[in-house]
Design a protein around this motif. Structure first.
Motif, short mmCIF file in Angstrom:
data_model
loop_
_atom_site.label_atom_id
_atom_site.label_comp_id
_atom_site.label_asym_id
_atom_site.label_seq_id
_atom_site.Cartn_x
_atom_site.Cartn_y
_atom_site.Cartn_z
N HIS A 133 0.81 -1.22 0.00
CA HIS A 133 0.00 0.00 0.00
C HIS A 133 0.85 1.28 0.00
N ALA A 134 2.17 1.13 0.08
CA ALA A 134 3.08 2.27 -0.04
C ALA A 134 4.12 1.91 -1.09
N TYR A 157 2.18 8.00 3.39
CA TYR A 157 0.84 7.84 2.84
C TYR A 157 -0.19 7.86 3.98
N ASP A 158 -1.09 8.83 3.97
CA ASP A 158 -2.22 8.81 4.89
C ASP A 158 -3.28 7.87 4.31
#
Length: 294
Positions: A11-12, A18-19
């Motif tokens: 997810h990053a 990354y919020d």
């Protein structure tokens, strides 16, 4: 920890912070060591799944990696530096913001746990399997958006619970206790944050915290490793940096807006904190904006 690293990497995908759409969750990735970068860190739990980082509070140095996690209990001006990272094994970190109200509620039901109270607002502790498992399940909600609305508050509450019952319990309890010294210092920090651009008056800050000026100075420094006046200066300089980067203010305008009357004093103190004069530092960050997120 391997599962946590896999989820963060998924997810990053690129370097940066990354919020996430799950409440209070952020992921951080870097594929190379970084410079030292001053930041204002909010109360949070930080767990490194891969790599290592150094956080500096004043003259104190805290190094942590997958064997330990970091808890920040108040808003602190820190200097962060990723010290272990490579394209093959990037630095991977997850941050979960801490909720004082949630901690306060859990303290009514959570069994008392050992752990001495510590005045400092930054703490390292060993990472337990229970805490890592809960954080991994929190990340997995990113792939189960339909379930996240119901499950996210429950898992976040579980994460807070494991902190309250672990070997940092004495520290974390102070965050949720409205009558603790930490809460009084937090009120002083909130006042400084709301009035950083005005002339500093220790009596006004002490009155807001419900302490005498001498007691405030003593306990504030015990928590933050700096005096209230030094803290205000750091907040001013951080905000000036934000104004130059986010609102395209020139250095002189940014300095005046945050409360400096002397451009030379502003430039001198800015360079001491950030390593370069205001205009040069802003130009460097615009060229590599990821540096401002370390």
């Amino acid at each position: 920890m391997e599962l946590l690293a896999t989820l963060i990497a998924r997810h990053a995908p690129d370097d940066g912070m990354y919020d996430m759409p799950v409440p209070g969750l952020a992921l951080i990735r870097y594929s190379a060591p970084t410079d030292r970068v001053p930041v204002l860190h909010h109360p949070a739990l930080c767990i490194i799944a891969q790599g290592a980082k150094v956080a500096m509070l004043g003259e104190e140095v805290y190094r942590y990696d997958p064997a330990s996690h970091l808890v920040v209990s108040v808003e602190l001006p820190l200097t962060g530096q990723v010290v272990e990272a490579s394209p093959e094994r990037p630095y991977l970190c997850v941050r979960v913001d801490l909720d004082p109200a949630m901690l306060g509620e859990l303290m009514l039901d959570a069994p008392p746990a050992p752990g001495a109270e510590s005045p400092r607002g930054l703490h390292l502790s060993r990472s337990t399997p229970e805490l890592i498992d809960a954080v991994a399940r929190y990340l997995r909600l990113l792939e189960r958006r339909r379930d996240a609305r119901v499950l996210a508050p429950l898992i976040r509450r579980e994460i807070h619970y494991w902190l309250l019952t672990g070997d940092q319990a004495g520290v974390v309890r102070q965050i949720g206790a409205p009558d603790s010294r930490l809460s009084q210092v937090n009120r002083a920090i909130a006042w400084i944050r709301g009035n950083f651009d005005r002339p500093f008056r220790i009596e006004a800050v002490a009155r807001e915290a419900g302490m005498s000026p001498s007691a405030l100075h003593q306990h504030f420094k015990a928590v933050t490793a700096m005096s209230p006046l030094q803290y205000q200066k750091q907040i001013r300089l951080q905000e000036a940096r934000r104004l130059m980067l986010s609102e395209a203010r020139d250095a002189q305008a940014a300095g005046f807006q945050v409360g400096y009357e002397s451009p030379s004093q502003f430039s001198r103190e800015y360079a001491r904190l950030f390593g370069a004069p205001p205009a040069r530092d802003a130009a460097r960050l615009r060229a590599s904006p990821v540096l401002a997120e370390v």
